[in-house]
Design an enzyme around this catalytic site. Structure first.
Site, PDB file in Angstrom:
ATOM      1  N   ASP A 160     -12.721  -9.008   3.010  1.00 29.83           N
ATOM      2  CA  ASP A 160     -13.808  -9.162   2.432  1.00 29.83           C
ATOM      3  C   ASP A 160     -14.492 -10.384   2.703  1.00 29.83           C
ATOM      4  OD1 ASP A 160     -13.287  -6.395   1.559  1.00 29.83           O
ATOM      5  OD2 ASP A 160     -14.455  -6.937  -0.460  1.00 29.83           O
ATOM      6  N   TYR A 189       1.044  -1.324  -0.003  1.00 24.12           N
ATOM      7  CA  TYR A 189      -0.223  -0.309   0.061  1.00 24.12           C
ATOM      8  C   TYR A 189       0.389   1.627  -0.001  1.00 24.12           C
ATOM      9  CZ  TYR A 189      -4.386  -2.296   0.316  1.00 24.12           C
ATOM     10  OH  TYR A 189      -5.572  -3.222   0.072  1.00 24.12           O
ATOM     11  N   LYS A 228       2.514 -15.474   3.687  1.00 28.31           N
ATOM     12  CA  LYS A 228       2.907 -16.586   2.474  1.00 28.31           C
ATOM     13  C   LYS A 228       4.266 -17.137   2.478  1.00 28.31           C
ATOM     14  CE  LYS A 228       2.133 -18.872  -1.521  1.00 28.31           C
ATOM     15  NZ  LYS A 228       0.539 -19.483  -1.725  1.00 28.31           N
ATOM     16  N   ASP A 241      -3.424 -18.494   1.565  1.00 27.66           N
ATOM     17  CA  ASP A 241      -4.648 -19.396   0.731  1.00 27.66           C
ATOM     18  C   ASP A 241      -5.384 -20.348   1.466  1.00 27.66           C
ATOM     19  OD1 ASP A 241      -1.608 -20.750   0.865  1.00 27.66           O
ATOM     20  OD2 ASP A 241      -1.784 -21.126  -1.747  1.00 27.66           O
ATOM     21  N   ASP A 259      -6.055  -7.063   3.663  1.00 27.63           N
ATOM     22  CA  ASP A 259      -7.365  -6.405   2.554  1.00 27.63           C
ATOM     23  C   ASP A 259      -8.203  -7.874   1.769  1.00 27.63           C
ATOM     24  OD1 ASP A 259      -9.037  -4.737   1.222  1.00 27.63           O
ATOM     25  OD2 ASP A 259      -8.061  -5.242  -0.289  1.00 27.63           O
TER      26      ASP A 259
HETATM   27  C1  IPM Z   1     -10.557  -1.339   2.670  1.00 29.04           C
HETATM   28  C2  IPM Z   1     -10.561  -0.719   1.090  1.00 29.04           C
HETATM   29  C3  IPM Z   1      -9.618   0.577   0.549  1.00 29.04           C
HETATM   30  C4  IPM Z   1      -8.479  -0.518   0.718  1.00 29.04           C
HETATM   31  C5  IPM Z   1      -9.681   1.139  -0.123  1.00 29.04           C
HETATM   32  C6  IPM Z   1     -10.947   1.346  -0.388  1.00 29.04           C
HETATM   33  C7  IPM Z   1      -8.288   1.570  -0.390  1.00 29.04           C
HETATM   34  O1  IPM Z   1     -10.819  -1.360   0.583  1.00 29.04           O
HETATM   35  O2  IPM Z   1     -10.437  -0.261   3.075  1.00 29.04           O
HETATM   36  O3  IPM Z   1     -10.180  -2.630   2.390  1.00 29.04           O
HETATM   37  O4  IPM Z   1      -7.934  -0.933  -0.054  1.00 29.04           O
HETATM   38  O5  IPM Z   1      -7.864  -0.636   2.071  1.00 29.04           O
HETATM   39 MN    MN Z   2     -10.957  -3.925   1.053  1.00 30.77          MN
END
Ligand code: IPM
Ligand code: MN
Length: 355
Positions: free
Chosen positions: A248, A135, A187, A220, A244
């Site tokens: 999700d 990042y 990893k 993974d 990140d």
């Molecule tokens: C998150 C989002 C951000 C990230 C983006 C929008 C920059 O996906 O907060 O997880 O990748 O950190």
């Molecule tokens: Mn994200």
């Protein structure tokens, strides 16, 4: 008197922020907390007007607050990357919020996409390193746009950055006091330099926390375990990009982005609380988006401000709403509007229960 900077942002950001503040107000009333919430109009509109993602002096001003609440940033009218880098990442980096704390918790009553798994099984926390890794934005192009194009993007992992994140995670695992288990996710079989630094640091810091069980999983394989045996996790610590990605997945196993909250923490400075979902422009202004993630972020904020009872009451109020009213957490499928969900939580909070 707490001073909380509020950045509603783009898309559905303002709607979910409104409900989060409604719940904060109910919590403040019940627990006699005094606060103020000046709003900052950062996001696509301000960028298109001024040409700057953040105005001059913004960081210095934000640094003076006790906490920050962010709705969402990003809009189709601005090229992807400008606002994300120029606002969200800028704030995380400039304010040195080196911890990104993301609970993965299935609330009672919520539909879980995992077969035979319930709230007992899905209850862990991901600590994502938040100011290094891929990042940092170091890289470049060579011969851009030609058949010989080269693109390079460099990830940075410093001993200091890795250690402060791992040390914080051990202490957090101890304080959380559940399974008392910390899993390093990296990893090591391929990223033999960076994951090696993480592993060595993890093993060294572990010696200072003999009461915490340690474990390791490749990133993974972690995706597989999160689906197959989510109950095997307590706290995960992982580099920025891995964190990140797996959060999700974490969001969907806890019922969706509608309830996934997060905290960008600077343990010695100002921290920023945000729902981890995006600005979802297609739902903006329709009063259909789920505000529970923003509301849960308020719970995390109260916890970090030292208002543990109020934080617990917010969590309990959300749990009572998910177990008795809102089962489906997806936008438009909740059976209630955005503002009604905020009302339900605020009401549950005001009428006692929890705390
Ligand atoms: C998150 C989002 C951000 C990230 C983006 C929008 C920059 O996906 O907060 O997880 O990748 O950190
Ligand atoms: Mn994200």
């Amino acid at each position: 008197m707490y001073r909380i900077a509020v950045i509603p942002g783009d898309g559905v950001g303002p709607e979910v922020t409104r409900e989060a503040l409604k719940v904060l107000q109910a919590a403040a009333k019940r627990f006699e907390i005094e606060y103020e919430t000046p709003e900052y109009d950062y996001g696509a509109k301000a960028y298109l007007r001024t040409g700057e993602p953040l105005p001059e002096g913004a960081i210095e001003e934000l640094r003076t607050f006790d906490a920050m609440l962010l709705g969402a940033i990003g809009h189709p009218s601005v090229k992807p990357g400008i606002l994300e880098r120029g606002i969200i990442l800028r704030l995380r980096f400039a304010l040195d919020q080196y911890i990104n704390l993301r609970p993965v918790k299935l609330f009672p009553g919520v539909d879980c996409p995992l077969k035979d798994k319930g709230p007992q099984d899905v209850d862990f926390v991901v600590v994502r390193e938040n100011t290094e890794g891929f990042y940092v934005g170091i890289g470049g192009f060579l011969k851009k746009g030609t058949p010989d194009e080269v693109a390079i993007q460099t990830g940075i992992n410093t001993r200091k950055g890795v250690e402060q994140c791992i040390r914080w995670s051990f202490a957090y695992t101890r304080k959380r006091n559940k399974k008392k288990k910390l899993t390093l996710v990296a990893k090591t079989n391929v990223l033999t330099y960076t994951s090696d630094l993480w592993m060595r640091t993890f093993e060294e810091v572990a010696e200072d926390f003999p009461d915490i069980e340690t474990d390791y999983a490749h990133v993974d394989a972690t995706c597989m375990w999160m689906v197959k045996n989510p109950e095997s996790f307590d706290v995960i610590v992982t580099p920025n990009l891995f964190g990140d990605i797996i959060t999700d997945l974490g969001a969907i196993i806890q019922g969706g982005m509608g309830i996934a909250a997060g905290a960008n923490i600077n343990p010695e400075g100002v921290s920023m609380f945000e729902p981890i979902g995006g600005s979802a422009p297609k739902y903006a202004g329709k009063n259909v988006i789920n505000p529970l993630a923003a509301i849960c972020s308020i719970g995390m904020m109260l916890e970090f401000l030292g208002e543990g009872d109020a934080a617990q009451a917010v969590e309990d109020a959300v749990a009572s709403v998910t177990s008795t009213k809102v089962k489906n957490l997806s936008a438009g499928k909740m059976g209630y509007s955005t503002s009604e969900v905020g009302d339900l939580v605020a009401q549950a909070l005001s009428t006692g229960g929890g705390g």
